[in-house]
Design an enzyme around this catalytic site. Structure first.
Site, PDB file in Angstrom:
ATOM      1  CG  HIS A 196      -2.110  -0.938   0.953  1.00  0.00           C
ATOM      2  ND1 HIS A 196      -2.155  -2.199   1.489  1.00  0.00           N
ATOM      3  CD2 HIS A 196      -3.226  -0.810   0.187  1.00  0.00           C
ATOM      4  CE1 HIS A 196      -3.262  -2.801   1.085  1.00  0.00           C
ATOM      5  NE2 HIS A 196      -3.925  -1.986   0.292  1.00  0.00           N
ATOM      6  CB  CYS A 511     -10.692  -0.429  -8.253  1.00  0.00           C
ATOM      7  SG  CYS A 511     -10.910  -1.642  -6.947  1.00  0.00           S
TER       8      CYS A 511
HETATM    9  C1  PEP Z   1      -6.912  -4.308  -4.569  1.00  0.00           C
HETATM   10  O1  PEP Z   1      -6.672  -5.189  -3.745  1.00  0.00           O
HETATM   11  O2  PEP Z   1      -6.753  -4.442  -5.795  1.00  0.00           O
HETATM   12  C2  PEP Z   1      -7.404  -2.990  -4.107  1.00  0.00           C
HETATM   13  C3  PEP Z   1      -7.778  -2.062  -4.952  1.00  0.00           C
HETATM   14  O3  PEP Z   1      -7.413  -2.776  -2.772  1.00  0.00           O
HETATM   15  P1  PEP Z   1      -6.123  -2.368  -1.924  1.00  0.00           P
HETATM   16  O4  PEP Z   1      -4.977  -2.205  -2.863  1.00  0.00           O
HETATM   17  O5  PEP Z   1      -6.463  -1.120  -1.199  1.00  0.00           O
HETATM   18  O6  PEP Z   1      -5.960  -3.536  -1.024  1.00  0.00           O
END
Ligand code: PEP
Ligand code: MG
Length: 589
Positions: A196, A511
């Protein structure tokens, strides 16, 4: 002489400037200034920490009394007496008030005074009290360290323009704080490009290289640096020729960005006239504004956990106001608000849930909706804030990390309770607010029918889906090379998801980072994706590829690849898809 360090490329882009090395304790404790109006709050922090330390030692003393007793218990009582000594709390409070410093530092000043007094006394017993004082002070500092400080990264200089920070590792909160101070680039010794922190670095557009081992030892404070985020290389004291080369590359990348301007006003439509919606992943007002400027139709993923970066959980009104501000920043465009996805690599510097701390395998533990269904007060507060905001604009609510339909049923029940509570208060909300779910757990993806029945729309989180499908921790740099979106297992999983969604006829978007990576645009188009959500910084690049793609050719190439007919091509899937486009009549010359 030039020194070249290599690591993982995380955010493309070039940064040129001077090194500032952030030592771990600079992030953890360190000295920082507080404002005069914050002194009372800081003293309160100190008092609470002293009390927790006393409580802990009281408990320990009674446990020891039962088992060992004697000298050990006596030492603990000496420590309790030190903690209760007024001179400690008074002297530290005085430092906070007079020097406007943080509680940890005030304790350090108290300790230094005390040690110098004790050292002047020619009595070995009294001098040995110094060691007890050090232990007591360190214990309180540790307790303070577990609390949220007033400002993350408080010890780092305020303005970091032309500065490349070198850290061991950074949390998303620390990176956000560095960005606020205008950091030009970031180098970390550890960290994975799929974490992240890496995603945030991409959203913020901070050129970043992670996993540059021993960077803190090899680079000197203030040394000239050039960072190449595309290849994951950092040059220390670069020779003139390297420096010039990168200045040229900076100019080239500037020209590339300008070339994207030509697609800004174009519709997001493929060569064979398939319309593709482009949405943005955004959480800060700046991202929202950038998203709108880049032509996003709305916000496809609002990661709310970043609202919680600065300490305690924000109350309902604060969250509600932030959502309204986001709606305003986007001119009330559609907005998908994701509920809290804390846990795994988002958590340590955010809320202090006991359940997060004792989590032996965080990515597989109480994360996201699982944690929310445990911390019901925090979750319901957030649901009420989202519902209230939904009265003012086209807001949908998205639940992360779903595994089974029963979770959605529980969330719906909580939403209904939240609605009743708002009704009682006479506060408005949209009773029809759509509820979507993130598909990021492979088992959920393979049992989409039952889950999707309970949901209004789906959003595929490829970041987590890939980590779970490949059993490759997205935060672990040592397995970063195994994190491969083109792995046949991942491609098959995606094919299954898209074939299921076609029969379910529910809106579906992607996403995860794949949606914003132009190398994978044709793969997603070939799978049948028509709604992308990505960092607004990547939107024009992806749109350029869409405008140059024939979707039906992408689909054919993907089918050939999957059926094995493309085996002799001996190129990667994404290259095969790119080559497949040259068969389009408009490209033949
Ligand atoms: C994902 O897992 O692709 C997502 C968009 O969520 P995050 O990256 O915040 O876990
Ligand atoms: Mg995820």
């Amino acid at each position: 002489m030039t020194l070249a360090l290599s690591g993982h490329p995380v955010v493309r882009g070039i940064a040129v400037g001077q090194a500032h090395i952030i030592r771990r304790n600079e992030l953890d404790i360190g000295e920082y200034r507080i404002k005069a109006g914050q002194a009372d709050r800081e003293i309160q922090r100190l008092m609470t920490a002293l009390e927790s330390a006393r409580d802990y030692l009281d408990g320990l003393a009674s446990r020891i009394r039962e088992s060992a007793g004697g000298a050990a218990e006596e030492i603990i009582h000496t420590h309790i007496a030190m903690l209760s000594d007024d001179s400690l709390s008074e002297s530290a409070s005085m430092h906070i008030r007079d020097e406007l410093c943080n509680a940890e530092w005030a304790l350090q000043l108290y300790l230094e005074d005390l040690l110098s007094q004790l050292n002047r006394i020619n009595d070995p017993y009294i001098r040995s009290r110094g060691e007890d004082a050090i232990q007591v002070v360190q214990m309180v500092q540790e307790i303070l360290g577990e609390q949220q400080p007033l400002e993350p990264l408080a010890g780092v200089p305020d303005r970091l323009g032309k500065t490349l920070v070198i850290a061991t590792e950074l949390t998303p909160g620390e990176l956000a704080a560095l960005h606020e101070r205008g950091v030009a680039g970031v180098v970390t010794e550890h960290g994975s490009p799929h974490s992240h922190t890496a995603i945030l670095a991409r959203n913020l557009g901070v050129p970043t290289v992670m996993g540059a081992h021993r960077a803190q030892t090899l680079v000197q404070e203030g040394e000239a640096l050039v960072l190449d985020g595309h290849y994951g290389i950092v040059f220390a004291s670069p020779e003139e020729s390297i420096h010039k080369h990168y200045l040229r590359k900076q100019a080239e990348s500037h020209r590339f960005i300008q070339s994207l301007e030509s697609v800004r006003e174009q519709p997001s439509r493929s060569l064979d006239e398939v319309d593709i919606s482009l949405m943005a992943n955004a959480e800060r007002t700046e991202d929202m504004t950038l998203a709108m400027k880049s032509g996003a139709l709305g916000i496809g993923l609002f990661r709310t956990e970043f609202m919680f970066l600065k300490g305690r959980p924000p109350d309902e009104d604060t969250q509600y106001r932030q959502l309204l501000a986001a709606l305003d920043a986007t001119d009330h465009a559609p907005m998908v608000v994701r509920t809290l996805d804390l846990g795994a690599d988002k958590g340590a510097d955010l809320l202090d849930f006991q359940s997060l701390r004792s989590n032996p395998n965080p990515a597989l533990g109480l994360r996201a909706v699982r944690l929310c269904l445990r911390e019901l007060e925090v979750f319901k507060t957030q649901l009420r804030a989202i519902l209230r905001a939904s009265a003012h604009g086209p807001i949908s609510c998205l639940i992360p990390m779903l595994t089974s339909a029963s979770e959605v049923i529980t969330v719906r029940k909580l939403l209904a309770e939240a609605q009743e509570e708002l009704q009682l208060r006479g506060q408005a909300f949209n009773a029809e607010m759509p509820l979507g779910g993130m598909i990021e757990v492979p088992a959920a993806a393979l049992a989409l029918d039952s889950l999707a029945q309970e949901l209004d729309f789906l959003s595929i989180g490829t970041n987590d889906l890939i980590q779970y499908a490949l059993a490759t921790d997205r935060v672990d740099e040592q397995v970063a090379h195994l994190y491969d979106p083109q792995h046949p297992g991942v491609v098959n999983l995606l094919l299954q998801i898209f074939s299921a969604t076609r029969t379910l006829s529910k809106p579906v978007s992607v996403c995860g980072e794949l949606a914003g990576d132009r190398r994978f645009t044709r793969l997603l188009l070939g799978l049948g994706l028509t709604e992308f959500s990505m960092s607004p910084r990547n939107l024009l690049q992806v749109k350029q590829v869409i405008c140059e793609t024939d979707v039906s050719l992408a689909r054919t190439s993907l089918q050939q690849w999957v059926s094995g007919a493309a085996l002799e091509a001996e190129v990667s899937l994404v290259h095969y898809l790119d080559q497949g486009q040259s068969r389009h009549p408009s490209r033949a010359n």
